[in-house]
Motif scaffolding. Structure first.
Motif, PDB file in Angstrom:
ATOM      1  N   LYS A 183       0.833  -1.203   0.000  1.00  0.00           N
ATOM      2  CA  LYS A 183       0.000   0.000   0.000  1.00  0.00           C
ATOM      3  C   LYS A 183       0.864   1.248   0.000  1.00  0.00           C
ATOM      4  CE  LYS A 183      -3.990   2.033   0.122  1.00  0.00           C
ATOM      5  NZ  LYS A 183      -4.935   1.915  -1.042  1.00  0.00           N
ATOM      6  N   ASP A 186       2.562   1.741  -3.527  1.00  0.00           N
ATOM      7  CA  ASP A 186       1.694   2.207  -4.613  1.00  0.00           C
ATOM      8  C   ASP A 186       0.287   2.436  -4.054  1.00  0.00           C
ATOM      9  OD1 ASP A 186       0.351   2.799  -6.911  1.00  0.00           O
ATOM     10  OD2 ASP A 186       0.870   0.967  -7.980  1.00  0.00           O
ATOM     11  N   LYS A 188      -2.252   3.861  -5.108  1.00  0.00           N
ATOM     12  CA  LYS A 188      -3.372   3.803  -6.045  1.00  0.00           C
ATOM     13  C   LYS A 188      -3.789   2.370  -6.400  1.00  0.00           C
ATOM     14  CE  LYS A 188      -2.357   8.258  -8.234  1.00  0.00           C
ATOM     15  NZ  LYS A 188      -2.072   8.951  -9.533  1.00  0.00           N
ATOM     16  N   SER A 189      -2.959   1.392  -6.021  1.00  0.00           N
ATOM     17  CA  SER A 189      -3.276  -0.002  -6.357  1.00  0.00           C
ATOM     18  C   SER A 189      -3.876  -0.717  -5.157  1.00  0.00           C
ATOM     19  CB  SER A 189      -2.023  -0.738  -6.832  1.00  0.00           C
ATOM     20  OG  SER A 189      -1.150  -0.970  -5.738  1.00  0.00           O
ATOM     21  N   GLN A 190      -4.426  -1.901  -5.405  1.00  0.00           N
ATOM     22  CA  GLN A 190      -4.956  -2.732  -4.328  1.00  0.00           C
ATOM     23  C   GLN A 190      -3.894  -3.758  -3.933  1.00  0.00           C
ATOM     24  OE1 GLN A 190      -9.254  -4.010  -4.533  1.00  0.00           O
ATOM     25  NE2 GLN A 190      -9.058  -3.408  -6.675  1.00  0.00           N
ATOM     26  N   GLY A 266      -3.486  -2.825 -11.474  1.00  0.00           N
ATOM     27  CA  GLY A 266      -3.756  -2.221 -10.182  1.00  0.00           C
ATOM     28  C   GLY A 266      -4.086  -3.203  -9.083  1.00  0.00           C
TER      29      GLY A 266
END
Length: 429
Positions: A183, A186, A188-190, A266
């Motif tokens: 997290k 990045d 913006k990713s899951q 993502g």
């Protein structure tokens, strides 16, 4: 459960069917074809076994049983439960038929399957995988031979993990620590894609806590989601889900995580079956992307063993009204025996847990199958009772329970409400 098997090399060659094939006891004269051969009819779900493997099994069986012809009839999943129910009540029932491991006890309870208890030695009972076996038994009697099983593992994006400095975890805490790093790496990713109603995943967490989805209570069954053990398992699921933006009121197939979500990017990791991993690889290829997945078993509470997983799979059962019961049992013992199961494992590149551990094909290093086999000792199935099928019927109370907890309701309160529904359904005849 139902899946589709694709016999190919690598992850795309995983077992994806969760169905099986079966047979029965005591000949009643038998059925003969136009050439005078005694015909043994075997129902197999479309895609559940490599054609070449099945043809070789039957060729060898026929060679040692002069005057016998094995007739394989492929069935489709759509409407199969109704078709099997009708077939088992008729005098021309198939001799051997394929049943999903969560369906077997239901057919056994209605008297549709032959009792194989007296044939344990011939069938190889003592050598069967103990995690798969319970799905073939009901009230102390044997009604089928386990065939194979498959389970979920964690699929991860190697690039995302490398960027975040994360390595495959061995414990739950290491898993959570890794998700935190992902997290941060990045935002913006899951870090993980985990829909709110992936109840087979939840089952493993509950089992790890010493609980279950339902338990036997005297002559009846009762739900067990209102217990502290279930709450602990659900709370861990909730912690994982906090790193996901997946819907809280959907399962992994709505939308299909492997082909509708992962290929869009993502997603650093997700939990899935072999056929899903293969589907994601194919979908990404079609989109002009290259998948670089790694795989690891769902971590346990401690590093000494992986987390518990649900075994979806197939059983081979014999119809009670078969005209060739003794012959059907011989075919069953042969097809599901170590020699043929070893060849079966080779045909699907180790993408399954065979009914006999000694028949396990050594999967390729770093493959989905390797991670799945590593967790084979922790595999379990849903409560073994004919009424369990009623519990899974929509609206599934386990799914509703999960959504309520993820939206903030107390696990004990949500579990008690779910247990009332489970109690009613699981005890229905």
């Amino acid at each position: 459960m139902k899946r589709k098997l694709i016999a190919a090399v690598g992850v795309a060659g995983m077992m994806v069917s969760v169905a099986a094939c079966g047979s029965s006891d005591g000949d009643k004269g038998g059925k003969t074809d136009a050439s005078g051969n005694k015909t043994l009819t075997v129902w197999v779900m479309d895609g559940s076994a490599p054609d070449a493997w099945m043809a070789a099994v039957n060729k060898e069986f026929e060679a040692s049983h002069k005057g016998v012809k094995v007739k394989v009839e492929k069935q489709q999943w759509n409407g199969i439960q109704e078709k099997v129910t009708a077939a088992l009540s008729e005098d021309n029932a198939p001799d051997v038929l394929e049943l999903g491991n969560t369906q077997t006890t239901g057919y056994a309870a209605t008297g549709g399957l032959a009792d194989l208890t007296g044939d344990k030695a011939k069938l190889g009972y003592d050598a069967w995988n103990k995690g798969i076996l319970p799905s073939a038994e009901l009230d102390g009697k044997l009604y089928a031979a386990p065939w194979w099983a498959a389970s979920r593992v964690v699929v991860y994006d190697k690039a995302a993990y490398k960027k975040a400095g994360v390595t495959p975890p061995k414990t739950r805490q290491e898993w959570i620590d890794g998700l935190k790093k992902l997290k941060a790496s990045d935002p913006k990713s899951q870090p993980i894609y985990l829909p709110g109603q992936s109840w087979y995943v939840l089952a493993g967490f509950v089992w790890d806590e010493g609980g279950d989805l339902a338990v036997k209570d005297g002559d009846k069954w009762k739900g067990a989601l209102g217990t502290p053990q279930a709450a602990a398992g659900m709370n861990f699921y909730k912690e994982l889900a906090s790193y996901s933006t997946a819907p809280k009121d959907k399962d992994e197939a709505t939308p299909q995580q492997s082909t509708d979500i992962v290929p869009k990017g993502g997603v650093a990791s997700w939990i899935g079956l072999g056929w899903e991993a293969g589907g994601a690889i194919d979908a990404m290829k079609k989109a002009g992307k290259t998948a670089d997945f790694g795989y690891f078993p769902i971590p346990g509470k401690t590093a000494d063993k992986p987390g518990s997983v649900f075994f979806g799979g197939s059983n081979l059962a014999v119809a009670e009204r078969s005209a060739n019961k003794d012959l059907a049992k011989e075919w069953l013992a042969f097809a599901a025996g170590k020699a043929q199961m070893t060849k079966y494992g080779e045909a699907v590149q180790g993408g399954l847990i065979p009914n006999i551990p000694a028949a396990q094909f050594k999967p390729a290093a770093g493959s989905f199958a390797e991670a799945m086999v590593q967790a084979s000792g922790t595999g379990r199935i849903t409560p073994v009772t004919a009424g369990w099928a009623n519990v899974e019927t929509a609206p599934n109370p386990i799914k509703d329970y999960m959504t309520k907890v993820l939206k903030g309701e107390d696990p004990a309160k949500a579990g008690a409400a779910a247990d009332k529904v489970i109690d009613e359904r699981i005890n229905q005849k």
